[in-house]
Design a protein around this motif. Sequence first.
Motif, mmCIF file in Angstrom:
data_model
loop_
_atom_site.group_PDB
_atom_site.id
_atom_site.type_symbol
_atom_site.label_atom_id
_atom_site.label_comp_id
_atom_site.label_asym_id
_atom_site.label_seq_id
_atom_site.Cartn_x
_atom_site.Cartn_y
_atom_site.Cartn_z
ATOM 1 N N PHE A 58 0.781 -1.354 -0.211
ATOM 2 C CA PHE A 58 -0.045 -0.431 0.206
ATOM 3 C C PHE A 58 1.019 1.345 0.049
ATOM 4 O O PHE A 58 1.264 1.781 0.761
ATOM 5 C CB PHE A 58 -0.479 0.138 1.499
ATOM 6 C CG PHE A 58 -1.839 -0.990 1.042
ATOM 7 C CD1 PHE A 58 -2.889 -1.105 0.436
ATOM 8 C CD2 PHE A 58 -1.646 -2.212 2.359
ATOM 9 C CE1 PHE A 58 -3.954 -2.891 0.527
ATOM 10 C CE2 PHE A 58 -2.362 -3.820 1.936
ATOM 11 C CZ PHE A 58 -3.437 -3.338 1.723
ATOM 12 N N SER A 60 0.031 4.196 0.160
ATOM 13 C CA SER A 60 -0.137 5.595 0.413
ATOM 14 C C SER A 60 -1.006 5.017 1.388
ATOM 15 O O SER A 60 -1.383 4.537 1.615
ATOM 16 C CB SER A 60 -0.204 6.775 0.303
ATOM 17 O OG SER A 60 -2.064 6.189 -0.367
ATOM 18 N N GLU A 62 -3.913 6.472 2.262
ATOM 19 C CA GLU A 62 -5.121 6.010 1.101
ATOM 20 C C GLU A 62 -5.057 5.306 0.642
ATOM 21 O O GLU A 62 -6.555 4.534 1.053
ATOM 22 C CB GLU A 62 -4.905 7.650 0.548
ATOM 23 C CG GLU A 62 -6.901 7.556 -0.518
ATOM 24 C CD GLU A 62 -6.500 8.593 -1.243
ATOM 25 O OE1 GLU A 62 -6.618 8.495 -2.646
ATOM 26 O OE2 GLU A 62 -6.699 10.111 -0.753
ATOM 27 N N HIS A 63 -4.615 4.561 0.597
ATOM 28 C CA HIS A 63 -3.734 2.969 -0.468
ATOM 29 C C HIS A 63 -4.727 1.808 0.278
ATOM 30 O O HIS A 63 -5.892 1.227 0.359
ATOM 31 C CB HIS A 63 -3.060 3.124 -1.473
ATOM 32 C CG HIS A 63 -3.129 3.754 -2.685
ATOM 33 N ND1 HIS A 63 -2.768 4.697 -2.632
ATOM 34 C CD2 HIS A 63 -2.979 2.901 -3.768
ATOM 35 C CE1 HIS A 63 -2.408 4.829 -4.396
ATOM 36 N NE2 HIS A 63 -2.920 3.540 -4.645
ATOM 37 N N ALA A 67 -8.577 0.075 0.502
ATOM 38 C CA ALA A 67 -7.825 -1.574 0.654
ATOM 39 C C ALA A 67 -8.878 -2.205 2.320
ATOM 40 O O ALA A 67 -9.892 -3.558 1.785
ATOM 41 C CB ALA A 67 -6.777 -2.323 0.818
#
Length: 220
Positions: A58, A60, A62-63, A67
């Motif tokens: 991931f 970041s 945010e990512h 998820a």
Amino acid sequence: MPASPNAPLPVQQRAWETRERILAAAVACLAEDGYAAATTARIQGRSGVSRGSLLHQFPSREHLLVAAVQHLAAARTATLDAPPFARGDVDASIDALWNSHHGTLFAATVELWVAAKNHPDLAAALAPRERELGRAIRAAVAEMFGPDLAGRPWFGDFVSVLLTSLRGAALTYTFEARDRSADPLLGVWKRLVRLYLASDEGEAGATAGPPGRRSRASQS
């Protein structure tokens, strides 16, 4: 030859297990610490993976939290997919739905709902997943209630009202811990199912249409 018990796991399996540990840690951090405190550093420490492994999976925060939204949706739906009771069991169905609105998964989801108000990217990721989850939950409710009840008029409208009521009542438990099995609304929801779905009176009322659409003559 069979693999040795001490042989290293295949790369793909190791990557999948690492991803699952990170997502589980993200959900736990959201539920226990809140959105603001669910930082990548805290999630990394809780998952026990290296910084490099987390960033590889991931890039970041945010990512990672997007998820986690997907992980939450799948996990919340799975709790209703295979209930341990017979179809058409109204009381058990309501109990299962009520229980699905409590615990770590629901608490983490609430954190994301609230955070999405001020985080457009999170909201954009959350909205389609919540719509998808809503469809899956409605399908699960129809399966739990069985074809006789699910085939009644206004079933879809009734389920929408039921789920909204369940969610609203469950939100009060986020700031006031108590015995959810003793909630007086449990009995109300079960009676409403029987009144509007499982009885001839409910079917007759549904066929006549919503009360707001009755003619003036019928109200006199």
